[in-house]
Design an enzyme around this catalytic site. Structure first.
Site, short mmCIF file in Angstrom:
data_model
loop_
_atom_site.label_atom_id
_atom_site.label_comp_id
_atom_site.label_asym_id
_atom_site.label_seq_id
_atom_site.Cartn_x
_atom_site.Cartn_y
_atom_site.Cartn_z
N CYS A 2 -4.58 -2.34 10.21
CA CYS A 2 -4.91 -2.45 11.70
C CYS A 2 -3.72 -1.64 12.26
CB CYS A 2 -4.72 -3.84 12.32
SG CYS A 2 -5.67 -4.92 11.50
N ARG A 27 -5.73 5.36 10.09
CA ARG A 27 -5.41 3.92 9.23
C ARG A 27 -6.75 3.26 9.02
NH1 ARG A 27 0.00 2.29 10.10
NH2 ARG A 27 -0.65 0.30 9.79
N TRP A 85 -8.81 -3.86 11.36
CA TRP A 85 -9.77 -3.63 10.32
C TRP A 85 -9.97 -5.09 9.48
CZ3 TRP A 85 -10.52 0.71 6.80
CH2 TRP A 85 -10.82 0.40 5.45
N ASN A 111 -0.96 -7.47 13.74
CA ASN A 111 -1.28 -7.10 12.41
C ASN A 111 -0.82 -7.92 11.35
OD1 ASN A 111 -2.14 -4.68 13.63
ND2 ASN A 111 -0.40 -3.16 12.72
N GLY A 112 -1.55 -7.90 10.11
CA GLY A 112 -1.05 -8.64 9.14
C GLY A 112 -1.68 -10.00 9.08
N GLU A 494 -1.73 2.72 -17.02
CA GLU A 494 -1.85 3.20 -15.83
C GLU A 494 -0.70 4.23 -15.69
OE1 GLU A 494 -3.96 3.65 -13.40
OE2 GLU A 494 -2.72 3.76 -11.84
N LYS A 498 -0.84 7.83 -14.24
CA LYS A 498 -0.13 8.35 -13.15
C LYS A 498 0.88 9.58 -13.17
CE LYS A 498 -2.08 6.95 -10.77
NZ LYS A 498 -3.01 6.21 -10.25
N GLU A 501 -1.26 12.93 -14.41
CA GLU A 501 -2.08 13.67 -13.48
C GLU A 501 -1.22 14.10 -12.24
OE1 GLU A 501 -4.67 11.28 -10.68
OE2 GLU A 501 -3.39 9.68 -11.06
N HIS A 517 1.60 2.60 -36.92
CA HIS A 517 0.50 3.18 -37.55
C HIS A 517 0.24 4.63 -37.14
CE1 HIS A 517 -0.26 -0.81 -38.90
NE2 HIS A 517 -0.11 -1.28 -37.42
N LYS A 616 -10.38 13.48 -5.07
CA LYS A 616 -10.22 11.95 -4.82
C LYS A 616 -11.60 11.23 -4.97
CE LYS A 616 -8.34 8.34 -2.99
NZ LYS A 616 -7.06 8.09 -3.85
C1 F6R Z 1 -6.19 8.27 -10.68
C2 F6R Z 1 -7.43 8.24 -9.98
C3 F6R Z 1 -8.54 8.18 -10.86
C4 F6R Z 1 -9.67 7.24 -10.23
C5 F6R Z 1 -11.19 7.46 -10.90
C6 F6R Z 1 -12.18 6.44 -10.47
O1 F6R Z 1 -5.04 8.08 -9.99
O2 F6R Z 1 -7.53 7.92 -8.94
O3 F6R Z 1 -8.43 7.99 -12.11
O4 F6R Z 1 -9.22 5.90 -10.55
O5 F6R Z 1 -11.66 8.80 -10.57
O6 F6R Z 1 -12.38 6.66 -9.20
P1 F6R Z 1 -13.08 5.31 -8.27
O7 F6R Z 1 -12.27 4.20 -8.09
O8 F6R Z 1 -13.33 5.99 -6.70
O9 F6R Z 1 -14.13 5.11 -8.80
#
Ligand code: F6R
Length: 621
Positions: A2, A27, A85, A111-112, A494, A498, A501, A517, A616
């Site tokens: 929000c 936002r 939101w 907010n919150g 994960e 991170k 990438e 192994h 994205k």
């Molecule tokens: C890594 C990343 C990607 C997404 C993947 C799935 O930081 O963002 O590995 O997690 O492309 O995306 P969604 O969650 O939108 O299906």
């Protein structure tokens, strides 16, 4: 996520508030409203939808039953505005802010979350208060009203002392006009200083067109704004001396909230995003409520015989962490499948299966295809997504939303932690439906989940300098190995994704027990090995894996739990997360790894918001 804006000064306030809200649009929001103080009256307009709906409502939309023209013509110079939101309560005009007390004399924007709103609301209703919304936020207006005796500052101080949670708010009153009083408990709030006019907002862009002189309100502080000045207070009333700081942000920096990148900003938004995702679903305290708009029929949840998670990338890792929680708490078998593989092996799936598609964008082609296939074969399909109206919401029998707000950085950070939070909530709800946890344990875990946003705030306050030192030391490494066991393995995966990438460094993640192994051959005195060594029944085993790593001359960076000093003896460096129930620690353990990846990537001069070759949303099959 929000947005709040408030103004007290000498100019017509409506346009200042609207412009402020427009600058907070990034936002994300689903309704908005403003209240202004004019001629001994507070006028308020709220509207569902985007800001043009609010503007129309303010300037009169031709609907004679709701004439709003007066708001635009009165010379109001004090007001508050909000973009909402929806978290607690549906998207509706009644639930949009500002909220007000029974006599319509106190208005607030919040907010919150107010965690103890249930007991406060019951008490206020007993005292005669009439509530007009389903929100937790409304209790603040009523609570202030009960203490209002002409002095808004005193009333807000008394009300604030009774509130628990993770929030920021701004209040105004008919009985103390030309005064705004705000308070901040964890959620951001900032003051903009002008000549004979003052601004307050949840983020600088809201008032940047008018002033760049700001005063930072710290956590657990109150603020009083009047035309001629601003006073910052501790809750006990002590007046604070806070310098005015000039900010020379351009618009882009302002959009990033002053952070150097969206990714950094989004990592720092994780406490707020988690609070939004968790709070109203845990309000009961001794269980979890997921029977919200668009959610799956609870009978279908309770009847599930097996869960299959389909997801890609980071979302797949959220599924992996979720598996441990659901299997442990609800004693239901969970398989976690890479969506791009799933449909090509003619999977055995059908009635009795609950298939969960986790996708922050709700548009990932492989995940959607896997969900569709499962549905065609008779499975019940649940989407866990961050985007309302996305394809996943239409292809599923029910939806559970993460409420992370808009995520612009390509690397998923806050959407990931919110996905994990949703899986934890689902695990607890399933356990409740299936009777697999006794009430005391359930209550303890719910309490732990509710506390996660505070854990994250604590973590963020301490972590950055330590991570920076590590990043400085290791940014030129060519390879990082990540090790973990149990849910810590999903955290390792994960962390490795991170780093790879955004820094383009080669990484691998392995179950620590698998090291001997094969992967152990990779280790030499140049190799940093990140070990997830937080509390768990397999911690001792992780420690012996750390010893194996060091015996090969490689270097251990351990993610540990605060207070577990022993781990430091087996590592070159440790990054500690706050102690909570061990099953909840993985969601926290991932955060140091996000920050480490970030610290390394920026030292390599890379564009972390838009890594090469990545988008994205991946919509092409
Ligand atoms: C890594 C990343 C990607 C997404 C993947 C799935 O930081 O963002 O590995 O997690 O492309 O995306 P969604 O969650 O939108 O299906």
């Amino acid at each position: 996520m929000c947005g709040i804006v408030g103004y007290v000064g000498h100019r017509q306030v409506q346009e200042i508030l609207l412009q402020g809200l427009r600058n907070l649009e990034y936002r994300g929001y689903d309704s908005a409203g403003i209240s202004v103080l004019a001629d001994g009256e507070i006028e308020s307009v709220r509207a569902v939808g985007n800001l043009s709906a609010l503007e129309q409502a303010i300037h009169g939309n031709g609907d004679s039953t709701r004439p709003s023209v007066a708001l635009a013509t009165r010379p109001a110079t004090t007001g508050i505005g909000h973009t909402r939101w929806a978290t607690h309560g549906r998207v509706s005009e009644e639930n949009a802010h500002p909220h007000f007390d029974t006599n319509d004399r106190i208005h607030v924007v919040v907010n919150g979350i107010v965690e103890n709103y249930v007991s406060l609301k019951a008490r206020l209703i007993e005292g005669g208060a009439r509530f007009s919304s389903e929100t937790d936020a409304e209790v603040i207006a009523h609570l202030i009203a009960t203490y209002m005796d002409g002095d808004l500052v005193a009333a807000v101080r008394r009300a604030y002392a009774e509130l628990e949670g993770h929030f920021a708010f701004v209040a105004m009153s008919l009985d103390d006009p030309d005064t705004l009083v705000g308070a901040r408990l964890e959620c951001p709030l900032i003051v903009g200083r002008g000549e004979g006019e003052q601004f307050v907002a949840s983020a600088v862009p809201a008032f940047m067109a008018h002033t760049r002189e700001v005063q930072y309100i710290e956590n657990d502080e109150l603020v009083v704004l009047r035309r001629d000045g601003v006073q910052l207070l501790r809750p006990d009333g002590t007046v604070l001396d806070r310098p005015i700081v000039h900010i020379d942000w351009d618009e882009e920096t302002a959009e990033k909230g002053g952070y150097e990148t969206f990714m950094l900003k989004e990592m720092y938004e994780q406490a707020d995003a988690l609070a939004d995702t968790i709070f109203d679903r845990t309000a009961r305290g001794d269980g979890v409520d997921l029977d919200e708009e668009g959610a799956l029929d609870e009978a279908l949840l309770g009847d599930a015989r097996r869960i299959v998670v389909v997801a890609c990338g980071t979302s797949f890792h959220a599924g992996l962490i979720g598996r441990y929680a659901i299997e442990t708490w609800a004693r239901l078998p969970v398989e976690v499948e890479i969506a791009s593989e799933y449909r090509y092996r003619d999977p055995i799936v059908g009635p009795g299966d609950l298939v969960i598609g986790i996708t922050q964008s709700g548009e990932t082609a492989d995940t959607l295809a896997a969900m569709r296939l499962a549905r065609e074969r008779g499975a019940t399909v649940l989407a866990v997504t961050n985007v309302r109206g996305s394809q996943a919401t239409r292809d599923a029998d029910g939806v559970l939303y993460t409420r992370a707000g808009l995520e612009i950085g390509v690397a998923a950070t806050k959407t990931f932690t919110c996905q994990v939070a949703v899986m934890l909530l689902l695990g607890l709800r399933l356990a409740e439906l299936r009777g697999t946890l006794d009430r005391a344990r359930l209550t303890e875990l719910v309490e732990g989940v509710k506390h996660l946003p505070h854990n994250v705030t604590e973590l963020m306050d301490t972590l950055k300098p330590q991570v920076d030192a590590l990043a400085e030391h290791w940014w030129q490494a060519n390879f990082f190995l990540y090790l973990g066991r149990h849910a810590g393995l999903a955290v390792a995966h994960e962390g490795a994704l991170k780093l790879k990438e955004i820094s383009y460094i080669s990484t691998d993640a392995y179950a620590a027990g698998e090291m001997k192994h094969g992967p152990i051959a990779l280790l030499d005195e140049m190799t940093p090995v990140v070990c997830v060594a937080t509390d768990s029944p397999v911690l001792e085993k992780v420690v012996s894996n750390m010893q194996e790593v060091r015996a090969r001359g490689a270097h251990v960076i351990a993610i540990t739990t605060a207070g577990n000093e022993e781990i430091a003896q087996h590592a070159e460096a440790t990054l500690a997360i706050p102690r909570t129930d061990w099953m909840l620690q993985p969601i926290l353990a991932v955060i140091p790894l996000q920050l480490l990846a970030y610290g390394i990537a920026v030292r390599r001069g890379l564009n972390v918001d838009q890594p090469r070759n990545l988008a994205k949303t991946v919509t092409v099959e």
